[in-house]
Design an enzyme around this catalytic site. Structure first.
Site: not given
Length: 345
Positions: A61, A209, A211, A214
């Site tokens: 990241y 993830s 959601l 997003g």
């Protein structure tokens, strides 16, 4: 707010974490430009104060900048290190702009030591192999991780995006504490084989993830607001021909959420929480108000009938488009060669 975040046992080796974690990737990488460091440190401190203590990062990241951010955040407050369970990962390397997946022992050790330096820590609580190196026997990779445990550099071992057979082989070398996988109302293929394997072996499940990157926060209009550098712009599920179809799932979830008097994202998160006490979702965010909303999902209770209703509309084939484009290897092809094939160099 702290009282709302219960604690769960992750795996069967003794690791205990908040029932919901915080995915930190988007603070530094992949979801558009890096966010202001001071704002992200404030958010991390807010999460810890709220009782969310599993912080998830990776050396890729940034690369590296997210681990540096986490290191600074933990140094910026008294006694914060003792309050959190810090998870990071190794295994994805960029050399001259080209991505490599690596699990050879020398790389495992070098990656761990570099992560500890960036995080300003002596020991990582949970260390994942981020992607499986299909050229190195998983027993060889796990052998080096086991040494790092014995040396006190990591406490618990995890795998991310591993197939069921890879998980079994790894666990036979040293207990695997957690498997991180994508699990949400629009990513349910793990339920067939991988989740049952983890449960049979007493391995905790960390859902990233949850959601739908997003999607369950704002639906198809999410795509309109993505910055140029956001990798979601290029993912199959967010392409126009698939997005229009996937809109139907969001609309149905939204209808049920309105009935429940919660947001669609809270409903989607609550569904993951209701999968069991061995599951810890790690929604990511860069905004305190979104974090607070995510924590609110812990108090959304779903009846068996409501779970059935959600699962009826969110079937495995309800979503169009793959999770990743073809360039990203996932658990689907994570078989590794037998240990006898390995020649140490």
């Amino acid at each position: 707010m702290a009282a709302a975040v219960r604690r769960i046992k992750l795996g069967s080796q003794g690791l205990e974490v908040s029932a919901q974690g915080l995915g930190c990737m988007g603070m530094s990488a992949f979801y558009g430009p890096p966010k202001p460091e001071s704002d992200m440190i404030t958010l991390i401190h807010h999460a810890i104060d709220a009782g969310v203590t599993l912080l998830d990062t990776s050396d890729i990241y940034g690369p590296h900048t997210n681990e540096i951010l986490l290191g600074k955040a933990l140094k910026a407050g008294s006694g914060l290190r003792e309050k959190v369970e810090l998870a990071t990962k190794f295994g994805i390397s960029y050399q001259d702009g080209k991505r490599e997946i690596r699990g050879d022992p020398a790389y495992v050790r070098a990656a761990c030591e570099a992560s500890l330096k960036r995080l300003q820590l002596d020991c990582v609580d949970l260390y994942y192999q981020h992607r499986i190196d299909t050229s190195v026997p998983i027993e060889v990779t796990m052998g080096e991780l086991k040494k790092l445990v014995e040396e006190g550099k990591i406490k618990y071992i995890g795998l991310s995006e591993a197939s069921a057979s890879t998980i079994r082989r790894a666990h036979a070398v040293h207990p695997v504490t957690a498997v991180q996988l994508e699990w949400s109302l629009w990513s349910r293929d793990v339920e067939e084989e991988i989740v049952p394997t983890c449960r049979e072996l007493g391995i905790g499940i960390v859902a990233y993830s949850p959601l739908g990157r997003g999607f369950f926060s704002s639906g198809p209009k999410l795509v309109e607001n993505l910055s140029e550098g956001d990798f979601r712009k290029h993912q199959p599920r967010f392409q126009a021909e698939n997005l229009d179809h996937n809109r139907q799932l969001f609309e149905r979830v939204n209808e049920i959420a309105a009935r429940k008097q919660c947001t669609p994202s809270q409903l989607a998160l609550a569904w993951v929480h209701h999968q069991g006490d061995d599951v810890c979702p790690i929604p990511g965010t860069t905004k305190i108000e979104n974090f607070n909303q995510n924590v609110g999902a812990l108090s959304v209770k779903l009846s068996p009938e409501e779970m059935d209703e959600l699962e009826l509309i969110a079937t495995v084939d309800a979503v169009k488009g793959d999770r990743y484009d073809g360039s990203m290897p996932t658990y689907k092809n994570s078989e590794t060669p037998p240990p006898s094939s390995w020649k140490a160099t």
